[in-house]
Design an enzyme around this catalytic site. Structure first.
Site, PDB file in Angstrom:
ATOM      1  N   ALA A 281       0.848  -1.210   0.000  1.00 28.41           N
ATOM      2  CA  ALA A 281       0.000   0.000   0.000  1.00 28.41           C
ATOM      3  C   ALA A 281       0.874   1.248   0.000  1.00 28.41           C
ATOM      4  CB  ALA A 281      -0.921  -0.020   1.213  1.00 28.41           C
TER       5      ALA A 281
ATOM      6  N   PRO B  24      -4.779   9.207  -2.033  1.00 28.04           N
ATOM      7  CA  PRO B  24      -5.546  10.112  -2.905  1.00 28.04           C
ATOM      8  C   PRO B  24      -4.687  11.241  -3.471  1.00 28.04           C
ATOM      9  CG  PRO B  24      -6.806   9.596  -0.932  1.00 28.04           C
ATOM     10  CD  PRO B  24      -5.460   8.967  -0.743  1.00 28.04           C
TER      11      PRO B  24
ATOM     12  N   GLU C 273       2.837   0.010 -10.482  1.00 26.66           N
ATOM     13  CA  GLU C 273       4.301  -0.103 -10.334  1.00 26.66           C
ATOM     14  C   GLU C 273       5.008   0.951 -11.183  1.00 26.66           C
ATOM     15  OE1 GLU C 273       3.808  -2.535  -7.597  1.00 26.66           O
ATOM     16  OE2 GLU C 273       5.882  -2.596  -8.244  1.00 26.66           O
ATOM     17  N   GLY C 274       4.351   2.065 -11.403  1.00 28.71           N
ATOM     18  CA  GLY C 274       4.927   3.160 -12.194  1.00 28.71           C
ATOM     19  C   GLY C 274       4.373   3.156 -13.600  1.00 28.71           C
ATOM     20  N   THR C 275       3.736   4.265 -13.978  1.00 24.98           N
ATOM     21  CA  THR C 275       3.100   4.339 -15.304  1.00 24.98           C
ATOM     22  C   THR C 275       4.160   4.377 -16.415  1.00 24.98           C
ATOM     23  OG1 THR C 275       3.143   6.751 -15.320  1.00 24.98           O
ATOM     24  CG2 THR C 275       1.177   5.720 -14.370  1.00 24.98           C
TER      25      THR C 275
ATOM     26  N   GLY D  19       0.205   9.447  -6.177  1.00 23.68           N
ATOM     27  CA  GLY D  19       0.224   8.294  -7.074  1.00 23.68           C
ATOM     28  C   GLY D  19       1.623   8.142  -7.624  1.00 23.68           C
ATOM     29  N   SER D  20       1.851   8.725  -8.791  1.00 24.08           N
ATOM     30  CA  SER D  20       3.179   8.645  -9.402  1.00 24.08           C
ATOM     31  C   SER D  20       4.246   9.241  -8.499  1.00 24.08           C
ATOM     32  CB  SER D  20       3.179   9.401 -10.731  1.00 24.08           C
ATOM     33  OG  SER D  20       2.269   8.793 -11.615  1.00 24.08           O
TER      34      SER D  20
ATOM     35  N   ASP E 168      12.932  -2.373  -8.254  1.00 22.60           N
ATOM     36  CA  ASP E 168      13.875  -3.069  -9.138  1.00 22.60           C
ATOM     37  C   ASP E 168      13.516  -4.556  -9.217  1.00 22.60           C
ATOM     38  OD1 ASP E 168      15.125  -0.674  -9.348  1.00 22.60           O
ATOM     39  OD2 ASP E 168      16.765  -1.153  -7.984  1.00 22.60           O
TER      40      ASP E 168
ATOM     41  N   GLY F  87     -11.532  -8.536 -35.699  1.00 21.83           N
ATOM     42  CA  GLY F  87     -12.795  -7.900 -36.085  1.00 21.83           C
ATOM     43  C   GLY F  87     -13.856  -8.050 -35.014  1.00 21.83           C
TER      44      GLY F  87
HETATM   45  C1  LIG Z   1      -6.132  -1.836 -10.472  1.00 20.39           C
HETATM   46  C2  LIG Z   1      -5.079  -1.059  -9.747  1.00 20.39           C
HETATM   47  C3  LIG Z   1      -4.294  -1.703  -8.814  1.00 20.39           C
HETATM   48  C4  LIG Z   1      -3.334  -0.979  -8.096  1.00 20.39           C
HETATM   49  N1  LIG Z   1      -2.597  -1.632  -7.141  1.00 20.39           N
HETATM   50  C5  LIG Z   1      -1.794  -0.910  -6.333  1.00 20.39           C
HETATM   51  C6  LIG Z   1      -1.141  -1.517  -5.204  1.00 20.39           C
HETATM   52  O1  LIG Z   1      -1.226  -2.713  -4.960  1.00 20.39           O
HETATM   53  N2  LIG Z   1      -0.426  -0.706  -4.367  1.00 20.39           N
HETATM   54  C7  LIG Z   1      -0.300   0.635  -4.587  1.00 20.39           C
HETATM   55  O2  LIG Z   1       0.357   1.297  -3.783  1.00 20.39           O
HETATM   56  N3  LIG Z   1      -0.862   1.235  -5.663  1.00 20.39           N
HETATM   57  C8  LIG Z   1      -1.607   0.491  -6.531  1.00 20.39           C
HETATM   58  N4  LIG Z   1      -2.219   1.092  -7.604  1.00 20.39           N
HETATM   59  C9  LIG Z   1      -2.016   2.511  -7.847  1.00 20.39           C
HETATM   60  C10 LIG Z   1      -1.103   2.776  -9.023  1.00 20.39           C
HETATM   61  O3  LIG Z   1       0.216   2.431  -8.712  1.00 20.39           O
HETATM   62  C11 LIG Z   1      -1.265   4.265  -9.396  1.00 20.39           C
HETATM   63  O4  LIG Z   1      -2.531   4.402 -10.000  1.00 20.39           O
HETATM   64  C12 LIG Z   1      -0.176   4.744 -10.321  1.00 20.39           C
HETATM   65  O5  LIG Z   1       1.038   4.817  -9.635  1.00 20.39           O
HETATM   66  C13 LIG Z   1      -0.492   6.125 -10.917  1.00 20.39           C
HETATM   67  O6  LIG Z   1      -0.836   7.024  -9.923  1.00 20.39           O
HETATM   68  P1  LIG Z   1      -2.175   7.913 -10.070  1.00 20.39           P
HETATM   69  O7  LIG Z   1      -3.284   6.982 -10.410  1.00 20.39           O
HETATM   70  O8  LIG Z   1      -2.313   8.734  -8.853  1.00 20.39           O
HETATM   71  O9  LIG Z   1      -1.924   8.819 -11.318  1.00 20.39           O
HETATM   72  P2  LIG Z   1      -1.127  10.202 -11.367  1.00 20.39           P
HETATM   73  O10 LIG Z   1       0.177  10.081 -10.672  1.00 20.39           O
HETATM   74  O11 LIG Z   1      -2.039  11.273 -10.930  1.00 20.39           O
HETATM   75  O12 LIG Z   1      -0.849  10.319 -12.913  1.00 20.39           O
HETATM   76  C14 LIG Z   1      -1.860  10.651 -13.866  1.00 20.39           C
HETATM   77  C15 LIG Z   1      -1.220  10.684 -15.248  1.00 20.39           C
HETATM   78  O13 LIG Z   1      -0.159  11.661 -15.280  1.00 20.39           O
HETATM   79  C16 LIG Z   1       1.069  11.068 -15.707  1.00 20.39           C
HETATM   80  N5  LIG Z   1       2.176  11.678 -14.968  1.00 20.39           N
HETATM   81  C17 LIG Z   1       2.289  11.837 -13.624  1.00 20.39           C
HETATM   82  N6  LIG Z   1       3.456  12.444 -13.315  1.00 20.39           N
HETATM   83  C18 LIG Z   1       4.100  12.673 -14.488  1.00 20.39           C
HETATM   84  C19 LIG Z   1       5.355  13.268 -14.839  1.00 20.39           C
HETATM   85  N7  LIG Z   1       6.182  13.713 -13.894  1.00 20.39           N
HETATM   86  N8  LIG Z   1       5.686  13.341 -16.133  1.00 20.39           N
HETATM   87  C20 LIG Z   1       4.842  12.845 -17.098  1.00 20.39           C
HETATM   88  N9  LIG Z   1       3.646  12.289 -16.836  1.00 20.39           N
HETATM   89  C21 LIG Z   1       3.287  12.192 -15.546  1.00 20.39           C
HETATM   90  C22 LIG Z   1       0.920   9.593 -15.348  1.00 20.39           C
HETATM   91  O14 LIG Z   1       1.743   8.785 -16.144  1.00 20.39           O
HETATM   92  C23 LIG Z   1      -0.555   9.354 -15.626  1.00 20.39           C
HETATM   93  O15 LIG Z   1      -0.763   9.100 -16.979  1.00 20.39           O
HETATM   94  C24 LIG Z   1      -3.153   0.386  -8.366  1.00 20.39           C
HETATM   95  C25 LIG Z   1      -3.923   1.023  -9.330  1.00 20.39           C
HETATM   96  C26 LIG Z   1      -4.884   0.337 -10.002  1.00 20.39           C
HETATM   97  C27 LIG Z   1      -5.717   1.057 -11.029  1.00 20.39           C
END
Ligand SMILES: Cc1cc2nc3c(=O)[nH]c(=O)nc-3n(C[C@H](O)[C@H](O)[C@H](O)COP(=O)(O)OP(=O)(O)OC[C@H]3O[C@@H](n4cnc5c(N)ncnc54)[C@H](O)[C@@H]3O)c2cc1C
Length: 408
Positions: free
Chosen positions: A139, A143, A385-387, A146-147, A259, A361
């Protein structure tokens, strides 16, 4: 030291066992738990026992992320020439097969879970004994965080022999079903990322309050939980690694987790993409389109030519991912390769699934086939795990030698 691209002989049995499970249990129940979101897949219970047996016999170091880790938890054995194929490679190969079966079910396998990777990366010997082998969720996300995981607001305050945790955690995979939740919290928010530590919280701790379960686009077999930590007290021995705040080390401790886990998530994307490719190959053949590997792509029907391009993209993603896991087993720093693999495989997985769906299709879009489900399931692998964007940012920083403050 050269990399050998064949599956290591000692893992052949693991791969074939994982393939069998993927076919007989995961595929067989794939649609059932896609439709019955939030229902516990009881078929997996008997598997947990079988996997424990495989682990004890040494046939596997965990077909999930259970015992994975380049840190204290890593087991590696020497192959010819000092080349090691250990728990990272074993886990990766197993995961690719299981994800071919169903990645949602894989993510909810009892006693697996990415939290174990977090434990393996930073736990001491005593903690490894206490928590090893348990089903652990991770965890981090909140809210407002995220990233940018450095901005988490959950706090941990020492009170006697216990830490008191307060905050909110969202999107916790296996958060409802796991035995443990590894929670990231700050010891002192004024000291920034160096003060962020991970804490093991028992799932039945009364201070860990389940708020709700998410309804999702894909991986519906896997539960995704949101929690409130309300004066949640844990023994101080549950802080993983060192309680010291070391500004020079920064985020290094907790970040090491990634990693280990990023190549695994990349492996999941590779497994799902292979499922898509195999089914599309069959559907093309049914439609009279044969893919000819001995003829140039431009001389073939457009669908066959596109299929060959997708397969080569998939192979590139697979090789990058194998490299990242192999480096971890051989104790080579792999942050760059782990992020490259995650970025490449996450994108390839999503692109491949959608292109296969389109090639098939209307058959591809309907619920009569699993292609539409795989296209939904695979997307998360390019997010958690990081977008995609975050992986590219990390790769850029590492290649250019820039800090996170210099390149945001
Ligand atoms: C089904 C599911 C399971 C998950 N499981 C876990 C879990 O087990 N444990 C846990 O801790 N989290 C979990 N997550 C959370 C997930 O890791 C986050 O959703 C993810 O890290 C992105 O954070 P955010 O959703 O807040 O998006 P944001 O950080 O708000 O990002 C929104 C968009 O902006 C882009 N962005 C953000 N910062 C930058 C930047 N500096 N430069 C360019 N683009 C950027 C992102 O790539 C994304 O496209 C889960 C999410 C989902 C949907």
């Amino acid at each position: 030291m050269a990399i050998n691209l064949e599956t290591p002989k000692k893992f052949e049995q693991l791969v074939s066992q994982a393939r069998l499970v993927a076919q007989e249990v995961f595929r067989a129940n794939s649609r059932k738990y896609d439709l019955a979101e939030h229902t516990y897949p009881k078929e997996l219970d008997m598997l947990a026992a079988a996997i424990d047996g495989m682990s004890e016999s040494g046939a596997t170091s965990g077909a999930g992320a259970g015992t994975v880790g380049g840190g204290n938890g890593a087991k590696a054995s020497d192959d010819a020439g000092g080349n090691r194929n250990g728990s990272n490679m074993a886990s990766l190969l197993g995961l690719i097969e299981l994800s071919w079966g169903d990645v949602g079910l894989l993510l909810t396998m009892p006693r697996q879970g990415l939290g174990q990777a977090a434990i393996a990366a930073v736990a001491n010997e005593e903690q490894l004994k206490r928590f090893g082998g348990k089903w652990a969720a991770m965890a981090i996300t909140e809210p407002e965080a995220g990233s940018d995981s450095a901005s988490i607001r959950t706090t941990a305050v020492l009170d006697g022999d216990e830490y008191v945790l307060n905050g909110e955690k969202i999107f916790v995979t296996s958060g409802d079903r796991a035995e443990l939740v590894v929670v990231w919290a700050s010891l002192d928010r004024s000291q920034g990322r160096a003060a962020i530590k991970s804490f093991v919280v028992e799932r039945d701790n009364p201070g860990l309050k389940l708020d709700r379960l998410e309804h999702k686009l894909g991986i519906r077999a896997s539960d995704t939980a949101n929690f409130v930590l309300d004066n949640c007290r844990v023994p101080k021995e549950n802080l993983l690694g060192s309680p010291e705040i070391e500004p020079k080390r920064g985020f290094a401790g907790v970040m090491q987790t990634f990693d280990n886990t990023r190549p695994l998530v990349a492996g999941m994307a590779i497994g799902v993409a292979r499922a898509c490719l195999e089914r599309t190959h069959e559907l093309l053949a049914d439609a009279g389109i044969e893919v000819d590997y001995n003829a140039p792509p431009h001389s073939q029907p457009a669908a066959a030519s596109e299929f060959i391009a997708m397969e080569s993209d998939w192979e590139a993603a697979r090789l990058l991912t194998l490299q990242a896991a192999w480096m971890a087993d051989n104790k080579k720093p792999n942050s760059l390769q782990a992020s490259m693999a995650k970025a490449k495989a996450g994108r390839t997985g999503t692109d491949t699934a959608l292109r296969c769906l389109a090639l098939a299709g209307s058959i591809g879009y309907g619920e009569g086939e699993l292609l539409e489900k795989w296209a939904r399931d695979v997307k998360i692998l390019d997010i958690f795990e990081g977008t995609q964007q975050i992986q590219l940012l990390i790769v850029s920083r590492l290649l250019l030698g820039k800090s996170s403050a210099e390149l945001k």
